[in-house]
Each structure stands twice: as structure tokens, then as C-alpha cells.
Design a protein around this motif. Structure first.
Motif, PDB file in Angstrom:
ATOM      1  N   ASP A 156      23.216  50.677  38.301  1.00 57.52           N
ATOM      2  CA  ASP A 156      24.650  50.548  38.562  1.00 57.52           C
ATOM      3  C   ASP A 156      25.430  51.132  37.383  1.00 57.52           C
ATOM      4  O   ASP A 156      25.092  50.892  36.220  1.00 57.52           O
ATOM      5  CB  ASP A 156      25.030  49.079  38.756  1.00 57.52           C
ATOM      6  N   GLY A 169      31.358  43.570  37.023  1.00 58.50           N
ATOM      7  CA  GLY A 169      30.060  43.292  37.625  1.00 58.50           C
ATOM      8  C   GLY A 169      29.341  44.562  38.031  1.00 58.50           C
ATOM      9  O   GLY A 169      29.697  45.673  37.625  1.00 58.50           O
ATOM     10  N   PRO A 171      28.672  45.666  41.498  1.00 61.46           N
ATOM     11  CA  PRO A 171      28.757  45.502  42.960  1.00 61.46           C
ATOM     12  C   PRO A 171      28.056  46.586  43.760  1.00 61.46           C
ATOM     13  O   PRO A 171      27.589  46.327  44.875  1.00 61.46           O
ATOM     14  CB  PRO A 171      30.264  45.512  43.228  1.00 61.46           C
ATOM     15  N   THR A 172      27.959  47.795  43.205  1.00 64.73           N
ATOM     16  CA  THR A 172      27.348  48.891  43.968  1.00 64.73           C
ATOM     17  C   THR A 172      25.884  48.611  44.243  1.00 64.73           C
ATOM     18  O   THR A 172      25.428  48.623  45.399  1.00 64.73           O
ATOM     19  CB  THR A 172      27.496  50.221  43.202  1.00 64.73           C
ATOM     20  N   THR A 175      25.301  45.382  46.400  1.00 61.64           N
ATOM     21  CA  THR A 175      25.515  45.591  47.831  1.00 61.64           C
ATOM     22  C   THR A 175      24.298  46.267  48.451  1.00 61.64           C
ATOM     23  O   THR A 175      23.837  45.874  49.538  1.00 61.64           O
ATOM     24  CB  THR A 175      26.771  46.445  48.068  1.00 61.64           C
ATOM     25  N   GLU A 210      28.769  42.785  51.502  1.00 62.46           N
ATOM     26  CA  GLU A 210      29.686  42.926  50.365  1.00 62.46           C
ATOM     27  C   GLU A 210      30.180  41.596  49.780  1.00 62.46           C
ATOM     28  O   GLU A 210      30.255  41.463  48.551  1.00 62.46           O
ATOM     29  CB  GLU A 210      30.863  43.819  50.759  1.00 62.46           C
ATOM     30  N   ALA A 213      27.555  40.287  47.477  1.00 59.88           N
ATOM     31  CA  ALA A 213      27.402  41.144  46.294  1.00 59.88           C
ATOM     32  C   ALA A 213      28.485  40.868  45.257  1.00 59.88           C
ATOM     33  O   ALA A 213      28.273  41.091  44.059  1.00 59.88           O
ATOM     34  CB  ALA A 213      27.432  42.610  46.708  1.00 59.88           C
ATOM     35  N   LYS A 214      29.635  40.379  45.695  1.00 55.40           N
ATOM     36  CA  LYS A 214      30.731  40.090  44.773  1.00 55.40           C
ATOM     37  C   LYS A 214      30.588  38.722  44.110  1.00 55.40           C
ATOM     38  O   LYS A 214      31.219  38.466  43.086  1.00 55.40           O
ATOM     39  CB  LYS A 214      32.064  40.158  45.526  1.00 55.40           C
ATOM     40  N   THR A 215      29.787  37.824  44.709  1.00 54.44           N
ATOM     41  CA  THR A 215      29.689  36.460  44.183  1.00 54.44           C
ATOM     42  C   THR A 215      28.352  36.147  43.522  1.00 54.44           C
ATOM     43  O   THR A 215      28.273  35.250  42.688  1.00 54.44           O
ATOM     44  CB  THR A 215      29.916  35.423  45.298  1.00 54.44           C
ATOM     45  N   ASP A 217      25.272  36.838  41.028  1.00 59.07           N
ATOM     46  CA  ASP A 217      25.050  37.555  39.774  1.00 59.07           C
ATOM     47  C   ASP A 217      23.678  38.225  39.752  1.00 59.07           C
ATOM     48  O   ASP A 217      22.669  37.584  40.072  1.00 59.07           O
ATOM     49  CB  ASP A 217      25.177  36.554  38.618  1.00 59.07           C
TER      50      ASP A 217
END
Length: 286
Positions: A156, A169, A171-172, A175, A210, A213-215, A217
Motif C-alpha cells: 500500500d 491507513g 485502505p487500498t 480493500t 470497503e 477496509a476502513k475500520t 487495522d
């Protein structure tokens, strides 16, 4: 008398939200909502149900994203190593603090199923039965799988040597990992009727991936996987003999832990004198 409790243990990438909705705005009820509640299989009119977040996971417990009091910053890649033995020890402390003196059962799927197995061999006097679901007793992970996971997370653009918390973070890559996980679990077959067009189906899978992926870690993926290394549960099956009953459940379409692994596990349980039953859950949902 503190002896009617059931402990629910959760999966590798899920949370302790096991039943019901926390608020009307919740997008979905807990993962085992069909099983837990008044009049359901785990009947909350009869049983005291407890579900706690795993040590190192991303939904409330101490984890890599937690603040290290020594530095004032997130632990990140410096989070201390621990074992799933520590996880169940923490769960036992929680239960005792709640006044639970004995468990009717421990039930959990995936990573939580392995915790159920470990509970059975570690605290056999504390529990009547375990229900491990879609899992094998021993972990398939090895040190190389940890290294491979870290290498993938490092692709990432925000990785920054693992110190990505103030960079938005990763995220890519998270996800992409979630999409692959959902596909491993059979989401493509589950969505095929509703989204017959492959492009539309792929877009829906990404839409579902998604928010997680945002929440969740990335470092939690690492520490949870590492915690399962080197813990041989099968060698201790004999500790459950005559004390802990086992209901072992696998899904007919699970690609990770297919029903074909059941005979070997059941043979070892029976040889250890464990009262064990196997159930194959007929499902097209992986």
C-alpha cells in the motif's frame, strides 16, 4: 447461580457483535443473530450470552491501533507478541468478573471455532460443551505466512514502514484483501442471482468490502494470525475426554475448511475419549 452462560467467540476478521442491533441505524444485526435471542438456539430466556472482542482485534480490545502509553502513539508494528492462550485467559477473566462460574457451552466460527477448541482443552472443568464451526483445530499458519502478509500490506502506498495511522491507513490493500476473503467465503455464488452481470457483481463485492477496509487495522491481521502459531490443540484432545462434549460443524461449500477434513478430526477426538458429534451444514454460502 452463575452456571447458565454461553460464550460466543468470533472470527478472524469479524467482531463480537453477535446478535441484535446496537441502534436502529445499524446496517445489519450481529453475525449469529439467527442463532442467539429469545426462543432461538442459544435462547437468551434461558442462557446468559457473552461475546467479547478478541485481544488484538480492531473492535474495542487492546490492539496495534491502541495508544502505547510509553510513546503516546499507536503501538503499530511494535505491538507485543501474544498467543491465543492469552486471548482465552482474558475471556476467562472477563467471565469471572461478570460472575460466571461455569459455561454451558462455547460456540464460535472460523478463528472463534479454534478458540472454542482451545477453551475445551485448556479449561475442561469450566465448560460442558464446545461448538467449533467451519474451522480445523490446529492453525495452518506458519512464520512464512506472516511474512507474506506483511509484505502484501507493505504494497500500500501509505505503508510507511508500518507507521500509517496518520496517513489515512492502508485502505487500498485492505480493500483488496477483503474482496479476496469474501470471494474465498463464496460471495460470488451468493450474489449471482441478484447480480447476474459480472461487472455489477464485482462492484457490489467492492461496495461490501470497503467499510471493513476502513475500520479493520492491517496490523491486527498480523497479530491475530501470529497468535495462533505453534499452538497444538489436537495433542491435548484427551483433556476433554469424559468432561467436554463436542459438536463439530463444517459447511458443505466451505473452501477453506471443507467437510473432507472432518473424518480425521473426529477420529482423533474419538481416540482421545471425547464425546463428539459431527454435523455438515448444507449451505451454498461457503
Amino acid at each position: 447461580d452463575g452456571r447458565n452462560a454461553v460464550l460466543i467467540t468470533h472470527g478472524y476478521t469479524s467482531s463480537h457483535h453477535a446478535a441484535g442491533r446496537y441502534s436502529p441505524s445499524d446496517p445489519a444485526p450481529g453475525t449469529w443473530d439467527g442463532l442467539i435471542g429469545p426462543g432461538k438456539a442459544i435462547d437468551t430466556n434461558r442462557y446468559f450470552a457473552v461475546a467479547s472482542n478478541n485481544l488484538g482485534s480492531s473492535y474495542g480490545s487492546t490492539a496495534p491501533a491502541s495508544i502505547n502509553p510509553a510513546t503516546g502513539k499507536a503501538y503499530g508494528p511494535d505491538f507485543p507478541h501474544f498467543s491465543i492462550l492469552d486471548t482465552i485467559a482474558a475471556q476467562k477473566l472477563l467471565l469471572e468478573d461478570l460472575g460466571v462460574k461455569h459455561l454451558v457451552a462455547i460456540a464460535g466460527s472460523s478463528y472463534g471455532g479454534r478458540l472454542a477448541f482451545l477453551w475445551g482443552v485448556t479449561y475442561p472443568e469450566f465448560v460442558d460443551g464446545i461448538v467449533p464451526v467451519v474451522i480445523a483445530p490446529n492453525s495452518p499458519y506458519n512464520p512464512k505466512t506472516i511474512d507474506d502478509l506483511i509484505a502484501r500490506l507493505a504494497t500500500d502506498p501509505n505503508w510507511n514502514g508500518g507507521w500509517y495511522y496518520d496517513k489515512g491507513g492502508i485502505p487500498t490493500v485492505m480493500t483488496d484483501i477483503r474482496i479476496q476473503t469474501l470471494k474465498n467465503y463464496g460471495i460470488e455464488a451468493a450474489l449471482k442471482d441478484k447480480f447476474p452481470d459480472p461487472a455489477a457483481r464485482e462492484a457490489e463485492i467492492r461496495r461490501q468490502a470497503e467499510p471493513w477496509a476502513k475500520t479493520f487495522d492491517g496490523h491486527s491481521l498480523v497479530v491475530l494470525r501470529r497468535a495462533a502459531l505453534g499452538v497444538d490443540i489436537e495433542k491435548d484432545f484427551h483433556k476433554m475426554g469424559g468432561k467436554v462434549k463436542v459438536l463439530y460443524v463444517l459447511s458443505s461449500t466451505d473452501k477453506l475448511y471443507p467437510p473432507s477434513i472432518a473424518p480425521a478430526v473426529m477420529k482423533k477426538l474419538k481416540a482421545a475419549g471425547v464425546d463428539a458429534q459431527f454435523f455438515e451444514l448444507k449451505s451454498d454460502l461457503g
